[in-house]
Scaffold this motif. Structure first.
Motif, PDB file in Angstrom:
ATOM      1  N   ASN A   1       0.730  -1.294  -0.089  1.00  0.00           N
ATOM      2  CA  ASN A   1      -0.094  -0.276  -0.147  1.00  0.00           C
ATOM      3  C   ASN A   1       0.810   1.430  -0.260  1.00  0.00           C
ATOM      4  O   ASN A   1       0.768   2.075  -0.920  1.00  0.00           O
ATOM      5  CB  ASN A   1      -0.674  -0.208   0.923  1.00  0.00           C
ATOM      6  N   VAL A   2       1.891   1.498   0.914  1.00  0.00           N
ATOM      7  CA  VAL A   2       2.691   2.089   0.690  1.00  0.00           C
ATOM      8  C   VAL A   2       3.800   2.993  -0.329  1.00  0.00           C
ATOM      9  O   VAL A   2       3.717   3.751  -1.030  1.00  0.00           O
ATOM     10  CB  VAL A   2       4.430   2.299   2.305  1.00  0.00           C
ATOM     11  N   LEU A   3       4.659   1.506  -0.712  1.00  0.00           N
ATOM     12  CA  LEU A   3       5.215   1.579  -2.103  1.00  0.00           C
ATOM     13  C   LEU A   3       4.447   2.022  -2.995  1.00  0.00           C
ATOM     14  O   LEU A   3       4.486   2.430  -4.429  1.00  0.00           O
ATOM     15  CB  LEU A   3       5.780   0.449  -2.551  1.00  0.00           C
ATOM     16  N   MET A   4       2.751   1.890  -3.392  1.00  0.00           N
ATOM     17  CA  MET A   4       1.942   2.456  -4.612  1.00  0.00           C
ATOM     18  C   MET A   4       2.614   3.673  -4.968  1.00  0.00           C
ATOM     19  O   MET A   4       2.167   4.182  -6.095  1.00  0.00           O
ATOM     20  CB  MET A   4       0.382   1.806  -4.211  1.00  0.00           C
TER      21      MET A   4
ATOM     22  N   ALA B   1      10.464   1.597  -5.500  1.00  0.00           N
ATOM     23  CA  ALA B   1      11.660   1.940  -3.932  1.00  0.00           C
ATOM     24  C   ALA B   1      12.284   0.987  -3.231  1.00  0.00           C
ATOM     25  O   ALA B   1      10.958  -0.049  -3.139  1.00  0.00           O
ATOM     26  CB  ALA B   1      10.776   2.746  -3.127  1.00  0.00           C
ATOM     27  N   GLY B   2      12.844   0.718  -2.505  1.00  0.00           N
ATOM     28  CA  GLY B   2      13.496  -0.436  -1.489  1.00  0.00           C
ATOM     29  C   GLY B   2      12.881  -0.518  -0.414  1.00  0.00           C
ATOM     30  O   GLY B   2      12.140   1.027   0.319  1.00  0.00           O
ATOM     31  N   GLY B   3      13.202  -1.430   0.453  1.00  0.00           N
ATOM     32  CA  GLY B   3      12.809  -0.936   1.929  1.00  0.00           C
ATOM     33  C   GLY B   3      13.759   0.457   3.200  1.00  0.00           C
ATOM     34  O   GLY B   3      13.161   1.383   3.906  1.00  0.00           O
ATOM     35  N   PRO B   4      14.968   0.787   2.741  1.00  0.00           N
ATOM     36  CA  PRO B   4      15.673   1.887   3.231  1.00  0.00           C
ATOM     37  C   PRO B   4      14.073   3.315   3.078  1.00  0.00           C
ATOM     38  O   PRO B   4      13.760   4.183   3.509  1.00  0.00           O
ATOM     39  CB  PRO B   4      16.636   2.737   2.412  1.00  0.00           C
TER      40      PRO B   4
ATOM     41  N   LEU C   1       7.498   5.825   6.728  1.00  0.00           N
ATOM     42  CA  LEU C   1       6.235   5.198   7.782  1.00  0.00           C
ATOM     43  C   LEU C   1       7.474   5.910   8.813  1.00  0.00           C
ATOM     44  O   LEU C   1       6.098   6.462   9.764  1.00  0.00           O
ATOM     45  CB  LEU C   1       6.898   3.543   7.760  1.00  0.00           C
ATOM     46  N   GLU C   2       8.321   6.329   9.330  1.00  0.00           N
ATOM     47  CA  GLU C   2       9.223   7.507  10.011  1.00  0.00           C
ATOM     48  C   GLU C   2       8.472   8.825   9.891  1.00  0.00           C
ATOM     49  O   GLU C   2       8.458   8.814  10.276  1.00  0.00           O
ATOM     50  CB  GLU C   2      10.350   7.404   9.740  1.00  0.00           C
ATOM     51  N   VAL C   3       8.991   8.946   8.857  1.00  0.00           N
ATOM     52  CA  VAL C   3       8.254  10.644   8.996  1.00  0.00           C
ATOM     53  C   VAL C   3       6.329   9.912   8.950  1.00  0.00           C
ATOM     54  O   VAL C   3       5.698  11.523   9.420  1.00  0.00           O
ATOM     55  CB  VAL C   3       7.846  10.826   7.304  1.00  0.00           C
ATOM     56  N   ALA C   4       6.171   9.034   8.658  1.00  0.00           N
ATOM     57  CA  ALA C   4       4.756   9.222   8.672  1.00  0.00           C
ATOM     58  C   ALA C   4       3.684   8.877   9.893  1.00  0.00           C
ATOM     59  O   ALA C   4       2.432   8.651  10.946  1.00  0.00           O
ATOM     60  CB  ALA C   4       3.941   8.670   7.609  1.00  0.00           C
ATOM     61  N   GLN C   5       4.847   8.833  11.426  1.00  0.00           N
ATOM     62  CA  GLN C   5       4.958   8.676  12.726  1.00  0.00           C
ATOM     63  C   GLN C   5       4.105   6.942  12.828  1.00  0.00           C
ATOM     64  O   GLN C   5       3.115   6.763  13.277  1.00  0.00           O
ATOM     65  CB  GLN C   5       4.870   9.575  13.494  1.00  0.00           C
ATOM     66  N   ALA C   6       4.262   6.032  11.397  1.00  0.00           N
ATOM     67  CA  ALA C   6       3.444   4.879  11.794  1.00  0.00           C
ATOM     68  C   ALA C   6       4.404   4.126  12.373  1.00  0.00           C
ATOM     69  O   ALA C   6       4.466   2.472  12.073  1.00  0.00           O
ATOM     70  CB  ALA C   6       3.183   4.478  10.086  1.00  0.00           C
ATOM     71  N   GLY C   7       5.013   4.032  13.123  1.00  0.00           N
ATOM     72  CA  GLY C   7       5.676   2.725  14.140  1.00  0.00           C
ATOM     73  C   GLY C   7       5.074   1.901  14.618  1.00  0.00           C
ATOM     74  O   GLY C   7       5.571   0.594  14.680  1.00  0.00           O
ATOM     75  N   PHE C   8       3.560   2.120  14.591  1.00  0.00           N
ATOM     76  CA  PHE C   8       2.562   1.066  14.798  1.00  0.00           C
ATOM     77  C   PHE C   8       2.939  -0.583  13.864  1.00  0.00           C
ATOM     78  O   PHE C   8       2.067  -1.592  14.320  1.00  0.00           O
ATOM     79  CB  PHE C   8       1.250   1.293  14.215  1.00  0.00           C
ATOM     80  N   VAL C   9       3.722  -0.267  12.896  1.00  0.00           N
ATOM     81  CA  VAL C   9       4.147  -1.099  11.654  1.00  0.00           C
ATOM     82  C   VAL C   9       4.320  -2.289  12.342  1.00  0.00           C
ATOM     83  O   VAL C   9       4.313  -3.595  12.185  1.00  0.00           O
ATOM     84  CB  VAL C   9       4.701  -0.994  10.233  1.00  0.00           C
ATOM     85  N   ARG C  10       5.326  -1.944  13.431  1.00  0.00           N
ATOM     86  CA  ARG C  10       6.134  -2.928  13.955  1.00  0.00           C
ATOM     87  C   ARG C  10       4.878  -4.052  14.661  1.00  0.00           C
ATOM     88  O   ARG C  10       6.327  -5.333  14.286  1.00  0.00           O
ATOM     89  CB  ARG C  10       7.261  -2.092  14.772  1.00  0.00           C
ATOM     90  N   ASP C  11       4.336  -3.162  14.923  1.00  0.00           N
ATOM     91  CA  ASP C  11       4.053  -4.596  16.412  1.00  0.00           C
ATOM     92  C   ASP C  11       2.520  -5.046  15.594  1.00  0.00           C
ATOM     93  O   ASP C  11       2.481  -5.566  16.383  1.00  0.00           O
ATOM     94  CB  ASP C  11       2.916  -3.716  17.535  1.00  0.00           C
ATOM     95  N   LEU C  12       2.980  -5.434  14.101  1.00  0.00           N
ATOM     96  CA  LEU C  12       1.665  -5.853  13.718  1.00  0.00           C
ATOM     97  C   LEU C  12       1.881  -7.786  12.961  1.00  0.00           C
ATOM     98  O   LEU C  12       3.976  -7.773  13.652  1.00  0.00           O
ATOM     99  CB  LEU C  12       1.210  -4.985  12.182  1.00  0.00           C
TER     100      LEU C  12
ATOM    101  N   ARG D   1       1.824   6.997   1.922  1.00  0.00           N
ATOM    102  CA  ARG D   1       2.268   6.504   0.776  1.00  0.00           C
ATOM    103  C   ARG D   1       2.825   7.734  -0.530  1.00  0.00           C
ATOM    104  O   ARG D   1       3.962   8.064  -1.178  1.00  0.00           O
ATOM    105  CB  ARG D   1       0.901   6.243   0.536  1.00  0.00           C
ATOM    106  N   ALA D   2       2.468   8.628   0.363  1.00  0.00           N
ATOM    107  CA  ALA D   2       2.320  10.360  -0.269  1.00  0.00           C
ATOM    108  C   ALA D   2       3.928  10.772  -0.469  1.00  0.00           C
ATOM    109  O   ALA D   2       4.591  11.588  -1.667  1.00  0.00           O
ATOM    110  CB  ALA D   2       1.530  11.116  -0.396  1.00  0.00           C
ATOM    111  N   VAL D   3       4.628  10.313   0.411  1.00  0.00           N
ATOM    112  CA  VAL D   3       6.084  11.257   0.779  1.00  0.00           C
ATOM    113  C   VAL D   3       7.176  10.264   0.279  1.00  0.00           C
ATOM    114  O   VAL D   3       8.227   9.786   0.161  1.00  0.00           O
ATOM    115  CB  VAL D   3       5.917  11.427   2.160  1.00  0.00           C
ATOM    116  N   VAL D   4       6.732   8.647  -0.210  1.00  0.00           N
ATOM    117  CA  VAL D   4       8.020   7.114  -0.184  1.00  0.00           C
ATOM    118  C   VAL D   4       8.505   7.800  -1.312  1.00  0.00           C
ATOM    119  O   VAL D   4       9.500   7.446  -1.748  1.00  0.00           O
ATOM    120  CB  VAL D   4       7.553   6.047  -0.084  1.00  0.00           C
ATOM    121  N   GLY D   5       8.081   8.375  -2.540  1.00  0.00           N
ATOM    122  CA  GLY D   5       8.955   8.796  -3.719  1.00  0.00           C
ATOM    123  C   GLY D   5       9.033   9.605  -4.223  1.00  0.00           C
ATOM    124  O   GLY D   5      10.083  10.826  -4.539  1.00  0.00           O
ATOM    125  N   ARG D   6       9.964  10.670  -2.841  1.00  0.00           N
ATOM    126  CA  ARG D   6      10.747  11.809  -2.794  1.00  0.00           C
ATOM    127  C   ARG D   6       9.692  12.317  -3.862  1.00  0.00           C
ATOM    128  O   ARG D   6      10.916  13.096  -4.714  1.00  0.00           O
ATOM    129  CB  ARG D   6      11.234  11.932  -2.781  1.00  0.00           C
TER     130      ARG D   6
END
Length: 597
Positions: A447-450, A457-460, A466-477, A504-509
């Motif tokens: 969903n994000v890499l869309m 884009a890769g893992g980095p 996810l860090e910009v969006a403060q989506a750290g909750f993903v690690r607990d999924l 998703r909006a910021v991942v592609g710079r």
């Protein structure tokens, strides 16, 4: 949506069905071969009465049991050959017609992706879904059965009538007498059935829409205890569809009764007349047996006309409905691939020059949503867009990626008119986060890499977004970024969905970033963390941010106030607080600034 009865009333069924030719043409050899095989199989059935004539007038009359056994073996061989050939016909068409259905479905899906947003605003999703499923299944069934057997049965009836006339022309004429009234009845049936078939298929689309909305909105239905009213709405549509289907059944029963009774009467009359001729010695018993056997063999080709015509009408209606969508004009790509690339730096930024916009389905005489908007967002600048509900903020942001086309004026990215830019290139440059975050039935990472564009884009980059969006909750999924979020992402909270949409909006710079109130669903503490990280991203992009709260406005270098479809003031937050009474009123929270626009 178009009115169905108006388009169906005076149509030509053959002309409508001929629109399938581009899809059928690649497999025409297999379909043609299958039709020839079916004709041969059907005509083999007409040989059996001739064998019976030989048996009755020969071995039976001469009391030769050996000849009777030989004749029986010939009849058995003809029956087996007929069955094998019909099985071969089915095998010949199964795979290619499944391919035709798949090609049509894929073409419809591709076309839906390229249709403008205004089209999707007009059409109910259930109507589109029913066209991609029920209608295409009906078309495949028509190509597999009625298309072949209208031809096969027609040839069989012609050949059979020839055989009847050769055996005894007087009895043959008796059987041919019903032809004229049957043609008239079939014509009336076809015109009436086409209207009812269209109505039924449209009602299936309406019913599909209700089911889809009820599933997606199940939390609202349960939360407000509206299950009874929804059930009543569904029951009303289902009852209406039931009535229409019963009307179809009555028409089909009527045509079936007429097509069955009239030929039976003719066969009965031929039997009486033939028996008299045999008694008078004017006709052999074998000829009468062969004549009646041939007439009975023609019962199926004649009696099948009713439901073959019904299936053809339903297929024609499905073809109409399919091409109602396919005939809609796709988005204009905007120029050619030869458009010069947008420079990596330099003057320009994002500019709105005398932009006006009116929705295509707006009532005549209604004022435009946007009227003469002039606004400049400098390169690398973040501009906040503020205005009351209905002022056109969301509409203005939708013009940047060309989700809607401007009615007047133009939108420029670094000096290039977006209308002259290929959409693929435009959407590489512009990234969008909407107020209502939409997620798909895929993993968090997918969903994000869309938003990463065709280069991916890769893992980095995923981790950074996810860090910009403060989506750290993903690690607990359960499976981290590989966790499936489910349909519409409803397994996540509203704030979690919004953070993933922002990632998703910021991942592609992107060079240009359009954010429609991206922090509305966040709690105060998360909002502060997202804002801090987002400031770093906004330093490297040109951004237009719809803002409803002072905290979001503080992300911007300047603020534009939109009022009555125009930009009425531009300045810093402090300047507008000092100089604009409307802006100060909005920022005080006294104005109603939420909602879709």
């Amino acid at each position: 949506m178009p009115k169905p009865d108006a388009t169906t009333k005076d149509r030509s069924t053959v002309r409508v069905l001929l629109r399938l030719w581009p899809y059928v043409r690649p497999v025409r050899a297999r379909i043609g071969t299958a039709a020839v095989v079916a004709v041969v199989a059907s005509c083999l059935g007409l040989v059996i009465p001739l064998v019976l004539k030989w048996i009755v007038d020969g071995p039976v009359a001469r009391r030769e049991p050996g000849g009777v056994w030989f004749g029986a073996l010939v009849v058995l061989a003809l029956g087996v050959a007929e069955a094998v050939l019909f099985g071969l016909r089915r095998w010949l068409v199964a795979r290619p017609l499944a391919g035709v259905e798949a090609a049509m479905r894929a073409g419809l899906y591709r076309h839906l992706q390229r249709l403008p947003v205004a089209f999707h605003d007009r059409w109910a999703s259930g109507q589109l879904l029913s066209r991609a499923t029920t209608d295409l299944s009906l078309i495949r069934m028509f190509l597999a059965f009625p298309l072949t057997f209208l031809f096969v049965n027609g040839v069989t009836v012609v050949v059979g009538c020839g055989v009847l006339l050769v055996q005894d022309w007087t009895l043959g004429l008796v059987l041919l007498l019903p032809v004229a009234p049957l043609i008239v009845v079939c014509s009336l049936f076809e015109s009436r059935y086409s209207l009812v078939a269209r109505r039924a298929q449209d009602q299936v689309g309406d019913l599909t829409t209700v089911v889809e909305e009820s599933v997606l909105g199940i939390r609202i239905i349960k939360g407000f205890g509206r299950h009874r009213s929804q059930a009543e709405a569904f029951g009303g549509l289902a009852e209406r569809l039931r009535g229409t289907e019963l009307g179809k059944a009555r028409l089909l029963a009527g045509i079936w009764a007429v097509i069955t009774i009239v030929p039976e009467l003719a066969i009965g009359a031929a039997l009486v007349l033939g028996t008299v001729q045999v008694a008078d010695g004017a006709l052999s018993a074998g000829t009468l047996v062969a004549f009646l056997s041939t007439a009975l063999a023609l019962r199926w080709p004649v009696e099948s006309i009713g439901f073959l015509l019904a299936m053809s009408q339903e297929a024609a209606t499905s073809v109409e409905r399919y091409f109602e969508v396919m005939d809609e004009a796709e988005e204009d790509d905007g120029g050619s691939r030869a458009v010069p690339p947008v420079p990596a730096s330099g003057p320009g930024g994002l500019r709105f020059e005398n932009v006006s916009f009116r929705y295509p389905d707006a009532p005549e005489g209604a004022p435009p949503v946007l009227d003469g908007v002039d606004l400049v967002v400098r390169p690398g600048e973040t501009m906040a867009l503020v205005g009351a509900t209905g002022s056109g903020k969301t509409t203005l942001t939708a013009l940047v990626p060309r989700l809607h086309e401007v009615t007047g004026g133009r939108v420029l990215l670094d000096g290039v008119d977006v209308a002259a830019m290929p959409r693929e290139r435009l959407r590489e440059l512009v990234s969008v986060a909407f107020e209502e975050p939409t997620l798909f039935s895929a993993s968090v990472g997918e969903n994000v890499l869309m938003g990463a564009g065709p280069g991916g884009a890769g893992g980095p980059e995923l981790g950074r977004a996810l860090e910009v969006a403060q989506a750290g909750f993903v690690r607990d999924l359960p499976h981290g970024t590989g966790t499936q979020v489910g349909e519409q992402g409803l397994s996540l909270s509203g704030g979690q969905r919004q953070r993933l949409a922002l990632a998703r909006a910021v991942v592609g710079r992107p060079r240009f970033l359009v954010l429609d109130d991206p922090l509305s669903a966040l709690d105060v503490h998360t909002e502060a963390l997202v804002e801090a990280a987002l400031r770093e991203v906004l330093r490297d992009t040109t951004a237009l941010v719809v803002a409803h709260r002072p905290s979001t406005v503080m992300l911007a270098d300047r603020v534009a106030l939109l009022s009555g479809g125009r930009v009425t003031a531009v300045g810093t937050h402090q300047e507008l607080l000092r100089d604009s009474r409307e802006y100060a009123w909005l920022m005080s929270g006294a104005g109603t600034t939420g909602g879709a626009e």
